[in-house]
Design a protein around this motif. Structure first.
Motif, mmCIF file in Angstrom:
data_model
loop_
_atom_site.group_PDB
_atom_site.id
_atom_site.type_symbol
_atom_site.label_atom_id
_atom_site.label_comp_id
_atom_site.label_asym_id
_atom_site.label_seq_id
_atom_site.Cartn_x
_atom_site.Cartn_y
_atom_site.Cartn_z
ATOM 1 N N ASN B 87 0.777 -1.216 0.000
ATOM 2 C CA ASN B 87 0.000 0.000 0.000
ATOM 3 C C ASN B 87 0.820 1.284 0.000
ATOM 4 O O ASN B 87 0.417 2.299 -0.544
ATOM 5 N N MET B 88 1.977 1.240 0.665
ATOM 6 C CA MET B 88 2.702 2.499 0.907
ATOM 7 C C MET B 88 3.505 2.979 -0.292
ATOM 8 O O MET B 88 3.937 4.125 -0.323
ATOM 9 N N TYR B 89 3.750 2.112 -1.257
ATOM 10 C CA TYR B 89 4.493 2.574 -2.430
ATOM 11 C C TYR B 89 3.528 3.265 -3.383
ATOM 12 O O TYR B 89 2.582 2.651 -3.863
ATOM 13 N N ASN B 90 3.759 4.537 -3.618
ATOM 14 C CA ASN B 90 2.858 5.303 -4.481
ATOM 15 C C ASN B 90 3.146 4.967 -5.930
ATOM 16 O O ASN B 90 4.255 5.173 -6.410
ATOM 17 N N GLN B 91 2.106 4.488 -6.620
ATOM 18 C CA GLN B 91 2.306 4.147 -8.024
ATOM 19 C C GLN B 91 2.004 5.316 -8.939
ATOM 20 O O GLN B 91 2.131 5.216 -10.148
ATOM 21 N N LYS B 92 1.518 6.400 -8.343
ATOM 22 C CA LYS B 92 1.427 7.649 -9.100
ATOM 23 C C LYS B 92 1.825 8.771 -8.156
ATOM 24 O O LYS B 92 1.854 8.566 -6.940
ATOM 25 N N PRO B 93 2.115 9.937 -8.719
ATOM 26 C CA PRO B 93 2.567 11.026 -7.854
ATOM 27 C C PRO B 93 1.495 11.379 -6.837
ATOM 28 O O PRO B 93 0.304 11.300 -7.143
ATOM 29 N N VAL B 94 1.904 11.728 -5.646
ATOM 30 C CA VAL B 94 0.951 12.203 -4.648
ATOM 31 C C VAL B 94 1.283 13.652 -4.324
ATOM 32 O O VAL B 94 2.359 14.149 -4.662
ATOM 33 N N GLY B 95 0.342 14.304 -3.662
ATOM 34 C CA GLY B 95 0.532 15.714 -3.335
ATOM 35 C C GLY B 95 1.624 15.924 -2.300
ATOM 36 O O GLY B 95 2.141 14.969 -1.707
#
Ligand code: FMN
Ligand code: SF4
Ligand code: FES
Lengths: 436, 176
Positions: B87-95
Motif C-alpha cells: 500500500n505504501m508505495y505510491n504508483q502515481k505522484p501524490v501531493g
C-alpha cells in the motif's frame, strides 16, 4: 483487579526510551545473566513460565523454541514481529516507542537461546516511522555500550539487529507472510509444513515472535518462572497489555495480570461507554475475533476462557461498540478491511472476502435480499478452513458471529431498506469509492 | 524525464534535467550501500531500497522500477510485482501532503468518515485523488495501530491523533 506495571514500568518516566533510563531500572542485567546460562536452560525456563505468544495465536513460546533443530545446515534466525496491523491493536507501539531497550534485551536473550546469530530483524509496519526512528536510536545506544555487536557481555556471542520496515500490508503480520516480505517478495504466506522453525527465512530455521512476547523474556530470566506464573492462572500466565478502543470513555493500553475481567475492564477501568449509552457488542481480540454480546462479557480475558466463550483473545485488541452503531455497517467495515488485505493466493479468501463486502454494502444501501443473511453464512462456510493461512478464518469471525447474534437487525435492513431505528451508519453512501 | 510524466505537476522539480536516467544522488547511494550490508541476499534489500527511492522521488515511477531492479539484479516485472502489492508505495505522484484518514472500525465509530468526507468535499477531490495544485492527496487507509487515540489521520510520516473536523481544518491551515 488492579492494573500493574511490569511491561509498562518505564513508560511514564522522562526519557523513557533512553538507555540510561533503562539501565537505572536494572536493564540489561537479565541479558548479562542469560549469556552466562546454557541456551537449553533458558528454553526450559521459558517453557516453565508457560509464556504464550502475544501476537494472536497464543502458542507456547518455549515449545516453539524447542522445535528449532540444533544442527541445521543453514543459520537460525530470530525475527521480531512488530507489524501490529490487527485493527484494534496498539500495544506493541507503546513498547517500541517508550521502552525500546526492553524489546532489544528480550531479543538478545531469545536469540541466544535459539542460537540465532549474528543478525536479527525487527519487522515493523511501515507506517510506524516514529517507532522505527526510536528503535534505530536505541540500537545505536546499545551498540555503543557493547550490548550489541561482537562478543557481547564478554561472551563469544555475536549479535546485531536491523530494523526492517514493512510497506503497508496486514498479511505481513502472518509469520510466513512476514518471512516472504523480509526476503524481498510480496508478502504471500507459505504452505506449512515445513514450519518456519524448520525452514523459514533465507532457508534457515526461524522463530517469529511478537514484540510483547519478547518483552516478557527479560522478566522471566531475571525473576524466574514461578514469579511469572504468579500472574494469571495455569497455562495463562504473565502480565498482559490490553488495548481498549471504540465507544469507551477512557480508551488506551492497560496492563493487568492476564485474565482481567472484560466487564470490569470496560466499566471500571475505562469508565464505561461514551455518553453513558448502552453496550451493544464487544470484539475482544482484534478484528478477527467473533463478537460478544453484553451478557457474555463477564469473562476472564485469557486465551482459554475467551476461547470457551466462542471468541478469541487474539491480540487483545478490545473494540467496544455502543447501541447506536449499526451492526451491518460495522461488519461491512471489517469485511472491507479483509477484502483489501487478502493477499489473493487462495480463491475462497480472495473472492469470498470481496463478495462478503459487496453483500454487506448492498444491505446497507437498502438493496439487500431476503436470503442475504444466509448467503453470508454460506460464503463464510466456503472460506473457513479452506484457505491457506488464518486470514481467511479471521475474515469470517465477525460475519458469522454478527449474523447469528444480530439476525433481526440484518433482516430489518432487507425489509425496511434502512438501519434499525436508533442506530446509525457512519459513512455517506454517495461517496465515490477508490479502487482497491 | 519530466516530459514522460505530463500529468505530474512535480515532475520538473523531482526530475531535474539529469538525462533520461534516474539515479540516486551520492547521499542516497551511501544509504543504499549501507542497506546492502544488512542482508544476506540482495533481494532482501528490495523493500528498504524502494522506501529510499520513494523518499527521493516521491513515488515509484516506471523509471524507478527499472533503476531499482538494475541495482538489485531483479527484473522490472519482479520489482513492479512487489511495488503493487504494498500500500505504501505510491504508483502515481501524490501531493505535497498525503492526508491518510484511517476509517477502520475504532476510528469509524469515533466519526472518522466525517473527517474524510469533509476533506474530499473541502478540497474538491475524489478519494485517492490529488488537488489540481499538487498540494493535497486524500486517501482512506486501514487501521494505523493507534485506535486508542482514534480517529487518526496520517499526514506524510506523522500521526495526528484524537482528530475531528475542526482540528482537521486547523491542521490543514498549517499545511501550505
Ligand atoms: C492475518 C494475520 C495477521 C497477523 N498479524 C500479526 C501482527 O501484526 N503482529 C503479530 O505479532 N502477530 C501477528 N500474527 C500472528 C503471527 O502469525 C504469529 O503467530 C506471531 O507473530 C507469533 O508470535 P508470538 O508467538 O510471539 O505471538 C498474525 C497472524 C495472521 C494470520
Ligand atoms: S487465506 Fe487469504 S491472505 Fe491467507 S494466503 Fe490465502 S488468499 Fe492469502
Ligand atoms: S482503527 Fe484507526 S487506528 Fe486503528
Amino acid at each position: 483487579m488492579q492494573p500493574i506495571k511490569v511491561l509498562t514500568a518505564n513508560i511514564d518516566k522522562p526519557n523513557s526510551a533512553s538507555v540510561e533510563t533503562y539501565l537505572e531500572s536494572g536493564g540489561y542485567a537479565a541479558a548479562r545473566k542469560a549469556l552466562g546460562m546454557k541456551p537449553d536452560e533458558i528454553i526450559q525456563l521459558v517453557k516453565d513460565s508457560e509464556l504464550r505468544g502475544r501476537g494472536g495465536a497464543g502458542f507456547p513460546t518455549g515449545s516453539k523454541w524447542g522445535f528449532v533443530p540444533k544442527n541445521a545446515p543453514k543459520p537460525t534466525w530470530l525475527l521480531c514481529n512488530a507489524d501490529e496491523s490487527e485493527p484494534g491493536t496498539f500495544k506493541d507501539r507503546v513498547i517500541i516507542e517508550k521502552d525500546p531497550h526492553l524489546l532489544i534485551e528480550g531479543m538478545i536473550i531469545s536469540a541466544f537461546a535459539i542460537g540465532s546469530n549474528p543478525m536479527s530483524y525487527i519487522y515493523i509496519r511501515g507506517e510506524f516511522h516514529y517507532g522505527a526512528m526510536v528503535l534505530e536510536k536505541a540500537l545505536e545506544e546499545a551498540r555503543a555500550k557493547g550490548f550489541l555487536g561482537k562478543g557481547i557481555f564478554g561472551s563469544n556471542f555475536d549479535f546485531d539487529i536491523t530494523v526492517h520496515r514493512g510497506a503497508g500490508a496486514y498479511i505481513c503480520g502472518e509469520e510466513t507472510g512476514l518471512i516472504e516480505s523480509l526476503e524481498g517478495h510480496r508478502g504471500q504466506p507459505r504452505v506449512k509444513p515445513p514450519f518456519p522453525a524448520v525452514i523459514g527465512v533465507f532457508g534457515g530455521p526461524t522463530v517469529v515472535q511478537n514484540v510483547e512476547t519478547l518483552a516478557c523474556v527479560p522478566f522471566i530470566v531475571d525473576k524466574g518462572a514461578e514469579w511469572f506464573k504468579g500472574f494469571g492462572s495455569p497455562k495463562n500466565t504473565g502480565p498482559k497489555l490490553y488495548c481498549v478502543s471504540g465507544n469507551v470513555k477512557k480508551p488506551g493500553v492497560y496492563e493487568f495480570p492476564i485474565g482481567v475481567n472484560l466487564k470490569e475492564l470496560i466499566y471500571e477501568h475505562c469508565g464505561g461507554i461514551t455518553n453513558d449509552r448502552k453496550l451493544k457488542a464487544v470484539i475482544p481480540g482484534g478484528a478477527s475475533a467473533p463478537m460478544l454480546l453484553p451478557h457474555e462479557i463477564d469473562l476472564a480475558l485469557n486465551f482459554d476462557d475467551v476461547m470457551k466463550a466462542g471468541s478469541m483473545l487474539g491480540s487483545a485488541g478490545i473494540i467496544v461498540l455502543d447501541e447506536s452503531v449499526c451492526i451491518v455497517d460495522a461488519v461491512w467495515r471489517l469485511a472491507k478491511f479483509f477484502a483489501h488485505e487478502s493477499c489473493g493466493q487462495c480463491t475462497p479468501c480472495r473472492e469470498g472476502t470481496n463478495w462478503m463486502e459487496s453483500i454487506l454494502d448492498r444491505m446497507e444501501r437498502g438493496e439487500g435480499r431476503q436470503q442475504d443473511a444466509d448467503l453470508l453464512l454460506d460464503m463464510a462456510d466456503n472460506i473457513g478452513g479452506k484457505s491457506l493461512c488464518a486470514l481467511g478464518d479471521a475474515a469470517i469471525g465477525p460475519v458469522i458471529s454478527s449474523v447469528k447474534k444480530f439476525r433481526d437487525e440484518y433482516l430489518h435492513h432487507v425489509t425496511h431498506k434502512s438501519c434499525l431505528p436508533g442506530t446509525k451508519r457512519y459513512r455517506r453512501l454517495d461517496m465515490p469509492v477508490a479502487a482497491h | 524525464m519530466a516530459d514522460l510524466h505530463p500529468d505530474n505537476p512535480y515532475a520538473k522539480v523531482r526530475f531535474p534535467d539529469r538525462g533520461k536516467l534516474v539515479e540516486f544522488l551520492p547521499d542516497a547511494k551511501k544509504r543504499f550501500d549501507h542497506i546492502l550490508t544488512r542482508y544476506p541476499t540482495k533481494e532482501a534489500a528490495l523493500l528498504p531500497t524502494l522506501h529510499l527511492a520513494q523518499e527521493e522521488w516521491g513515488w515509484i515511477s516506471p523509471e524507478v522500477v527499472h533503476y531499482v531492479g538494475s541495482l538489485l539484479d531483479l527484473s522490472p516485472a519482479t520489482v513492479f510485482g512487489v511495488v503493487s502489492f504494498y500500500n505504501m508505495y505510491n504508483q502515481k505522484p501524490v501531493g505535497k501532503y498525503h492526508l491518510q484518514v484511517c476509517t477502520n472500525l475504532s476510528c469509524m465509530v469515533t466519526n472518522a468518515y466525517d473527517i474524510y468526507e469533509h476533506l474530499c468535499e473541502k478540497l474538491g477531490v475524489n478519494p485517492g485523488e490529488t488537488t489540481g495544485d499538487g498540494r493535497y492527496t486524500v486517501a482512506e487507509v486501514e487501521c494505523l495501530g493507534s485506535c486508542g487515540t482514534a480517529p487518526v489521520v496520517q499526514v506524510n510520516n506523522d500521526y495526528h491523533e484524537n482528530m475531528d473536523v475542526r482540528k482537521m481544518d486547523e491542521l490543514l491551515a498549517k499545511l501550505k
